[in-house]
Design a protein around this motif. Structure first.
Motif, mmCIF file in Angstrom:
data_model
loop_
_atom_site.group_PDB
_atom_site.id
_atom_site.type_symbol
_atom_site.label_atom_id
_atom_site.label_comp_id
_atom_site.label_asym_id
_atom_site.label_seq_id
_atom_site.Cartn_x
_atom_site.Cartn_y
_atom_site.Cartn_z
ATOM 1 N N VAL A 66 35.308 37.752 25.480
ATOM 2 C CA VAL A 66 34.235 36.768 25.615
ATOM 3 C C VAL A 66 34.806 35.570 26.377
ATOM 4 O O VAL A 66 35.284 34.606 25.766
ATOM 5 C CB VAL A 66 33.682 36.320 24.241
ATOM 6 C CG1 VAL A 66 32.419 35.456 24.440
ATOM 7 C CG2 VAL A 66 33.364 37.515 23.363
ATOM 8 N N PRO A 67 34.833 35.630 27.706
ATOM 9 C CA PRO A 67 35.411 34.523 28.476
ATOM 10 C C PRO A 67 34.539 33.270 28.367
ATOM 11 O O PRO A 67 33.315 33.342 28.472
ATOM 12 C CB PRO A 67 35.414 35.064 29.913
ATOM 13 C CG PRO A 67 34.317 36.095 29.938
ATOM 14 C CD PRO A 67 34.320 36.710 28.570
ATOM 15 N N GLY A 116 39.535 31.008 27.125
ATOM 16 C CA GLY A 116 39.918 31.141 28.524
ATOM 17 C C GLY A 116 40.940 32.241 28.722
ATOM 18 O O GLY A 116 41.206 33.051 27.822
ATOM 19 N N GLY A 117 41.572 32.258 29.890
ATOM 20 C CA GLY A 117 42.478 33.334 30.245
ATOM 21 C C GLY A 117 43.692 33.457 29.360
ATOM 22 O O GLY A 117 44.163 34.569 29.092
ATOM 23 N N THR A 118 44.204 32.344 28.850
ATOM 24 C CA THR A 118 45.410 32.425 28.021
ATOM 25 C C THR A 118 45.098 33.048 26.660
ATOM 26 O O THR A 118 45.889 33.840 26.138
ATOM 27 C CB THR A 118 46.048 31.040 27.828
ATOM 28 O OG1 THR A 118 45.079 30.135 27.284
ATOM 29 C CG2 THR A 118 46.543 30.485 29.169
ATOM 30 N N ILE A 119 43.947 32.713 26.092
ATOM 31 C CA ILE A 119 43.521 33.354 24.843
ATOM 32 C C ILE A 119 43.281 34.839 25.095
ATOM 33 O O ILE A 119 43.661 35.702 24.287
ATOM 34 C CB ILE A 119 42.245 32.688 24.292
ATOM 35 C CG1 ILE A 119 42.511 31.231 23.926
ATOM 36 C CG2 ILE A 119 41.708 33.471 23.092
ATOM 37 C CD1 ILE A 119 43.498 31.016 22.803
ATOM 38 N N ASP A 166 37.904 36.522 36.624
ATOM 39 C CA ASP A 166 39.181 37.186 36.896
ATOM 40 C C ASP A 166 39.850 37.802 35.670
ATOM 41 O O ASP A 166 39.849 39.012 35.490
ATOM 42 C CB ASP A 166 40.128 36.187 37.565
ATOM 43 C CG ASP A 166 41.435 36.817 38.002
ATOM 44 O OD1 ASP A 166 41.426 37.987 38.413
ATOM 45 O OD2 ASP A 166 42.475 36.129 37.947
ATOM 46 N N SER A 167 40.432 36.998 34.803
ATOM 47 C CA SER A 167 41.389 37.523 33.819
ATOM 48 C C SER A 167 40.766 38.406 32.752
ATOM 49 O O SER A 167 41.466 39.245 32.166
ATOM 50 C CB SER A 167 42.154 36.369 33.150
ATOM 51 O OG SER A 167 41.272 35.497 32.471
ATOM 52 N N SER A 168 39.473 38.250 32.469
ATOM 53 C CA SER A 168 38.862 39.084 31.433
ATOM 54 C C SER A 168 38.565 40.491 31.921
ATOM 55 O O SER A 168 38.165 41.352 31.140
ATOM 56 C CB SER A 168 37.572 38.430 30.916
ATOM 57 O OG SER A 168 36.598 38.330 31.948
ATOM 58 N N LEU A 169 38.760 40.731 33.203
ATOM 59 C CA LEU A 169 38.516 42.045 33.788
ATOM 60 C C LEU A 169 39.823 42.617 34.326
ATOM 61 O O LEU A 169 40.625 41.894 34.909
ATOM 62 C CB LEU A 169 37.515 41.905 34.937
ATOM 63 C CG LEU A 169 37.130 43.157 35.721
ATOM 64 C CD1 LEU A 169 36.310 44.090 34.856
ATOM 65 C CD2 LEU A 169 36.337 42.777 36.969
ATOM 66 N N GLY A 170 40.063 43.902 34.129
ATOM 67 C CA GLY A 170 41.243 44.526 34.719
ATOM 68 C C GLY A 170 42.285 44.999 33.732
ATOM 69 O O GLY A 170 43.258 45.637 34.116
ATOM 70 N N GLY A 171 42.101 44.667 32.445
ATOM 71 C CA GLY A 171 42.953 45.251 31.422
ATOM 72 C C GLY A 171 44.305 44.618 31.212
ATOM 73 O O GLY A 171 45.057 45.049 30.340
ATOM 74 N N LYS A 172 44.654 43.588 31.954
ATOM 75 C CA LYS A 172 45.996 43.020 31.828
ATOM 76 C C LYS A 172 46.089 41.989 30.718
ATOM 77 O O LYS A 172 45.204 41.154 30.541
ATOM 78 C CB LYS A 172 46.418 42.349 33.140
ATOM 79 C CG LYS A 172 46.803 43.305 34.245
ATOM 80 C CD LYS A 172 47.324 42.518 35.442
ATOM 81 C CE LYS A 172 47.841 43.418 36.540
ATOM 82 N NZ LYS A 172 48.367 42.657 37.682
ATOM 83 N N GLY A 173 47.193 42.044 29.982
ATOM 84 C CA GLY A 173 47.546 41.005 29.033
ATOM 85 C C GLY A 173 49.026 40.720 29.176
ATOM 86 O O GLY A 173 49.805 41.632 29.481
ATOM 87 N N ALA A 174 49.439 39.484 28.961
ATOM 88 C CA ALA A 174 50.849 39.147 29.151
ATOM 89 C C ALA A 174 51.200 37.870 28.409
ATOM 90 O O ALA A 174 50.327 37.072 28.063
ATOM 91 C CB ALA A 174 51.168 38.997 30.641
ATOM 92 N N VAL A 175 52.503 37.692 28.175
ATOM 93 C CA VAL A 175 53.031 36.431 27.669
ATOM 94 C C VAL A 175 54.132 35.961 28.610
ATOM 95 O O VAL A 175 54.656 36.737 29.417
ATOM 96 C CB VAL A 175 53.568 36.560 26.227
ATOM 97 C CG1 VAL A 175 52.443 36.839 25.253
ATOM 98 C CG2 VAL A 175 54.650 37.629 26.137
ATOM 99 N N ASP A 176 54.447 34.683 28.493
ATOM 100 C CA ASP A 176 55.453 34.076 29.357
ATOM 101 C C ASP A 176 56.835 34.118 28.699
ATOM 102 O O ASP A 176 56.953 34.249 27.480
ATOM 103 C CB ASP A 176 55.086 32.622 29.667
ATOM 104 C CG ASP A 176 53.739 32.483 30.368
ATOM 105 O OD1 ASP A 176 53.292 33.465 31.002
ATOM 106 O OD2 ASP A 176 53.139 31.397 30.277
ATOM 107 N N VAL A 177 57.853 33.976 29.530
ATOM 108 C CA VAL A 177 59.244 33.958 29.053
ATOM 109 C C VAL A 177 59.970 32.815 29.751
ATOM 110 O O VAL A 177 59.746 32.566 30.942
ATOM 111 C CB VAL A 177 59.955 35.303 29.357
ATOM 112 C CG1 VAL A 177 61.429 35.220 28.992
ATOM 113 C CG2 VAL A 177 59.296 36.448 28.600
ATOM 114 N N THR A 178 60.826 32.118 29.013
ATOM 115 C CA THR A 178 61.590 31.021 29.597
ATOM 116 C C THR A 178 62.917 31.544 30.143
ATOM 117 O O THR A 178 63.670 32.217 29.435
ATOM 118 C CB THR A 178 61.849 29.919 28.559
ATOM 119 O OG1 THR A 178 60.597 29.430 28.071
ATOM 120 C CG2 THR A 178 62.629 28.758 29.177
ATOM 121 N N VAL A 179 63.196 31.254 31.414
ATOM 122 C CA VAL A 179 64.430 31.667 32.083
ATOM 123 C C VAL A 179 65.114 30.421 32.631
ATOM 124 O O VAL A 179 64.555 29.715 33.472
ATOM 125 C CB VAL A 179 64.143 32.652 33.234
ATOM 126 C CG1 VAL A 179 65.437 33.043 33.943
ATOM 127 C CG2 VAL A 179 63.430 33.904 32.712
#
Length: 356
Positions: free
Chosen positions: A116-117, A93-96, A125-138
């Protein structure tokens, strides 16, 4: 002819078919990041992958915990000896997809990426557009996506058999993301969808076409054109965070769209009849959760915590104003600055589960 470097912008190269057929073209020695649940639900996937003599198959547990620096380090460690010409396959899925995109960008300063969504949400959505990210705790709260990269997939494999095991919730959250794009980008398609709900494959193809049309104009989000894709995300991300990610991303975006419709109507940007039509369509079509769910989540949170989450959002302006996507009509959206007093005026209604 000089080819583009790995991860450079390219138009989507979607391949539809069975995973067995598509994976037969996978270069040997590829690194595969695979959702554990997918491996369990679809055991033939591992058989097909092993036939390609992979560099490694790293199984991760999907979900928001996969979007962490710890998970990123696992992927990077597994790919340390991958050559610059190597391929990383993100299967889940999107997180992987997010953590794999980050890793593909960083490994050897960029390796080839294949998406391979396996969820409807990732497919639309997330498999298209080139974006990747991780989360941060604030301050004890998880902030979504403040650290990320652009790294475009060379191919996306869309395998209908992988969607057969999706739950009703997973189908709903993917459909909500697709309807987000339809409501904010294509009035004609919105009308068609309200008359007759599309089949799953049609929904995926329509959503990917709409998102691609936006990304092609602003591939690295330098002109601000891609912001329109964030309709429903400002307060959607907040609701995800305060739920400790028990609320799925797609359902959060659905509720976030209702918040955006409320803000737009309160500011005189979204005509009341437009807001009512979109809300009714989201209820009848994909089945957006009720406003009582927003009330349950916000009722547990302190207003100051909400302000911290919004301040950390990457869509916030220099002066602290929210850069929100608001509808001016069906299929037409604009970016508007929303001040804290303006959205706080809606807080009492949101915490009571009613339309302001």
């Amino acid at each position: 002819m000089i080819s583009s470097p790995p991860g450079a912008y390219r138009h989507s190269n979607d391949q539809w078919g069975s995973f067995k057929r598509l994976s037969a073209n996978l270069p040997e020695g590829s690194l595969v990041v695979l959702d554990r649940k997918v491996a369990k639900l679809h055991p033939t996937v591992l058989t097909a992958l092993k036939a390609r003599r992979p560099h490694a198959v790293l199984q991760l547990t999907g979900g928001e915990r996969a979007k962490s620096f710890e998970a990123l380090e696992q992927v990077l460690s597994a790919g340390l000896t991958l050559p610059r010409s190597g391929t990383l396959v993100a299967m889940g899925g999107g997180t992987i997809g997010d953590v794999s995109t980050m890793a593909a960008h960083l490994l050897k300063r960029g390796v080839r990426l294949v998406q391979v969504p396996t969820t409807l949400l990732a497919a639309v959505d997330s498999s298209l557009g080139g974006k990747g990210a991780v989360d941060v705790t604030v301050r004890g709260r998880v902030v979504k996506n403040p650290v990320g990269v652009f790294h475009y997939a060379e191919e996306t494999w869309l395998c209908p058999e992988l969607f057969a095991s999706l739950s009703d919730t997973q189908r709903r959250e993917g459909a909500l993301e697709a309807w987000k794009m339809v409501a904010s980008l294509d009035a004609e398609l919105f009308q068609a969808y309200t008359r007759r709900a599309p089949a799953l494959e049609r929904l995926v193809k329509d959503a990917r076409r709409l998102k691609e049309s936006v990304c092609a104009q602003d591939p690295y989000e330098q002109q601000g054109l891609r912001r329109v894709l964030n309709f429903g995300h400002t307060f959607g991300h907040v609701l995800e965070s305060v739920s400790h990610f028990k609320l799925s991303h797609g359902d959060a975006v659905g509720l976030g769209m209702l918040c955006a419709l409320d803000v737009g109507r309160a500011l005189g940007v979204t005509p009341p009849n437009v807001a009512e039509r979109v809300e009714a369509a989201l209820q009848k079509g994909p089945g957006v959760l009720g406003r009582e769910r927003t009330a349950q989540l916000l009722g547990r949170a302190a207003l100051k915590d909400i302000q911290v989450l919004l301040a950390a959002d990457k869509k916030t302006g220099a002066g602290g104003e929210l850069r929100m996507v608001l509808l001016t009509d069906i299929g037409v959206a604009e970016i508007r600055d929303v001040t804290a007093p303006q959205w706080r005026a809606l807080w009492p209604a949101w915490t009571q589960g009613v339309r302001p």
